[in-house]
Design a protein around this motif. Sequence first.
Motif, short mmCIF file in Angstrom:
data_model
loop_
_atom_site.label_atom_id
_atom_site.label_comp_id
_atom_site.label_asym_id
_atom_site.label_seq_id
_atom_site.Cartn_x
_atom_site.Cartn_y
_atom_site.Cartn_z
N LEU A 31 0.83 -1.20 0.00
CA LEU A 31 0.00 0.00 0.00
C LEU A 31 0.87 1.25 0.00
O LEU A 31 0.58 2.21 -0.73
N ALA A 32 1.93 1.26 0.79
CA ALA A 32 2.82 2.42 0.83
C ALA A 32 3.49 2.63 -0.53
O ALA A 32 3.61 3.77 -1.00
N GLU A 33 3.92 1.56 -1.18
CA GLU A 33 4.53 1.67 -2.51
C GLU A 33 3.54 2.23 -3.53
O GLU A 33 3.89 3.10 -4.33
N ALA A 34 2.31 1.74 -3.52
CA ALA A 34 1.29 2.24 -4.46
C ALA A 34 0.98 3.71 -4.19
O ALA A 34 0.85 4.51 -5.13
N THR A 35 0.90 4.08 -2.92
CA THR A 35 0.62 5.47 -2.56
C THR A 35 1.79 6.37 -2.97
O THR A 35 1.58 7.49 -3.43
N LEU A 36 3.01 5.88 -2.84
CA LEU A 36 4.19 6.63 -3.26
C LEU A 36 4.11 6.93 -4.76
O LEU A 36 4.39 8.04 -5.19
N ARG A 37 3.73 5.95 -5.55
CA ARG A 37 3.63 6.16 -7.01
C ARG A 37 2.55 7.19 -7.34
O ARG A 37 2.71 7.97 -8.28
N TRP A 81 -0.58 16.26 4.15
CA TRP A 81 -0.79 14.82 3.94
C TRP A 81 -2.10 14.61 3.21
O TRP A 81 -3.14 15.15 3.61
N ILE A 82 -2.06 13.83 2.13
CA ILE A 82 -3.22 13.56 1.29
C ILE A 82 -3.58 12.09 1.42
O ILE A 82 -2.71 11.22 1.29
N ALA A 83 -4.85 11.81 1.71
CA ALA A 83 -5.32 10.44 1.88
C ALA A 83 -5.57 9.79 0.53
O ALA A 83 -6.17 10.40 -0.36
N VAL A 84 -5.10 8.56 0.38
CA VAL A 84 -5.30 7.78 -0.84
C VAL A 84 -5.55 6.34 -0.45
O VAL A 84 -4.63 5.65 -0.03
N GLY A 85 -6.79 5.87 -0.54
CA GLY A 85 -7.13 4.46 -0.35
C GLY A 85 -6.46 3.73 0.80
O GLY A 85 -5.85 2.71 0.59
N GLY A 86 -6.52 4.25 2.00
CA GLY A 86 -5.94 3.57 3.14
C GLY A 86 -4.54 4.03 3.49
O GLY A 86 -3.98 3.62 4.50
N GLY A 87 -3.96 4.88 2.67
CA GLY A 87 -2.62 5.40 2.93
C GLY A 87 -2.60 6.91 2.80
O GLY A 87 -3.62 7.54 2.53
N PHE A 88 -1.44 7.49 3.00
CA PHE A 88 -1.26 8.93 2.90
C PHE A 88 0.04 9.22 2.19
O PHE A 88 0.99 8.44 2.29
N TYR A 89 0.08 10.35 1.48
CA TYR A 89 1.36 10.81 0.95
C TYR A 89 1.51 12.30 1.19
O TYR A 89 0.53 13.03 1.28
N GLY A 90 2.75 12.71 1.35
CA GLY A 90 3.08 14.11 1.52
C GLY A 90 4.28 14.45 0.67
O GLY A 90 5.14 13.60 0.42
N VAL A 91 4.34 15.71 0.21
CA VAL A 91 5.42 16.14 -0.68
C VAL A 91 6.11 17.36 -0.07
O VAL A 91 5.45 18.24 0.47
N GLN A 92 7.43 17.39 -0.17
CA GLN A 92 8.22 18.54 0.25
C GLN A 92 9.10 18.99 -0.90
O GLN A 92 9.73 18.15 -1.55
N ASN A 93 9.15 20.28 -1.16
CA ASN A 93 10.08 20.84 -2.14
C ASN A 93 11.36 21.13 -1.37
O ASN A 93 11.41 22.03 -0.53
N ILE A 94 12.42 20.35 -1.63
CA ILE A 94 13.65 20.50 -0.85
C ILE A 94 14.72 21.30 -1.59
O ILE A 94 15.88 21.31 -1.18
N VAL A 114 8.97 12.76 -1.71
CA VAL A 114 7.62 12.21 -1.60
C VAL A 114 7.68 11.12 -0.53
O VAL A 114 8.46 10.18 -0.64
N THR A 115 6.88 11.29 0.52
CA THR A 115 6.83 10.32 1.61
C THR A 115 5.45 9.69 1.60
O THR A 115 4.45 10.40 1.53
N ALA A 116 5.39 8.37 1.67
CA ALA A 116 4.11 7.67 1.66
C ALA A 116 4.03 6.74 2.87
O ALA A 116 5.02 6.13 3.26
N VAL A 117 2.82 6.65 3.41
CA VAL A 117 2.56 5.80 4.58
C VAL A 117 1.42 4.86 4.22
O VAL A 117 0.36 5.30 3.77
N GLY A 118 1.65 3.57 4.40
CA GLY A 118 0.61 2.57 4.20
C GLY A 118 0.22 1.99 5.55
O GLY A 118 1.08 1.56 6.31
#
Length: 135
Positions: A31-37, A81-94, A114-118
Motif C-alpha cells: 500500500l505504501a509503494e502504491a501510494t508513493l507512485r 498529507w493527502i489520503a489515498v485508499g488507506g494510505g497517505f502521501y506528503g510532498v516537500q520541495n527541498i 515524496v513520503t508515503a505511509v501505508g
Amino acid sequence: LTLIGISSMQNATLQEKMAGSVSLRNQSFQLAEATLRIGESAVQLPTYTLEVCGSTAQCAPPAESATLTAPGVNGSSGVNWIAVGGGFYGVQNIGTTTGAINIPSNTSATLYRVTAVGIVGNNIRSVVESIYAKY
C-alpha cells in the motif's frame, strides 16, 4: 501424550499469528509503494508547484509519518498529507540542484521528497520515500 498435543496446538497457533503478522506487514508495504507512485504522479504534472521548505527542520524527513492517522497539514513539518485508499502521501520541495546524475548539464532540477505511509489492520504501517527530480 496430552502434553505433546497441547504443546503442538500452542505452537501451531503461534505460527499462525506470525504468518498473519507477516502478511499484514507485506500488505502495508504494498500500500505504501502504491501510494508513493500516486504522489510521484502528482508531482510529475506540469502544473504542480510547491514552495520550497521554509527551514531546515521543515526540509527534514517528516517525523509524523510514524504516528500519522489523518490527512491535513502538519504544523511542525508543514507537510500537507493527502489520503489515498488507506494510505497517505506528503510532498516537500527541498530545493534545486544543477548537474546532478541523469540531469542534463547546465539544467537545474527541483527536488521533491515524496513520503508515503501505508496503514493496514491495527496500525501496522510502512513508510517509504523517494526523491523526485523535476526539470
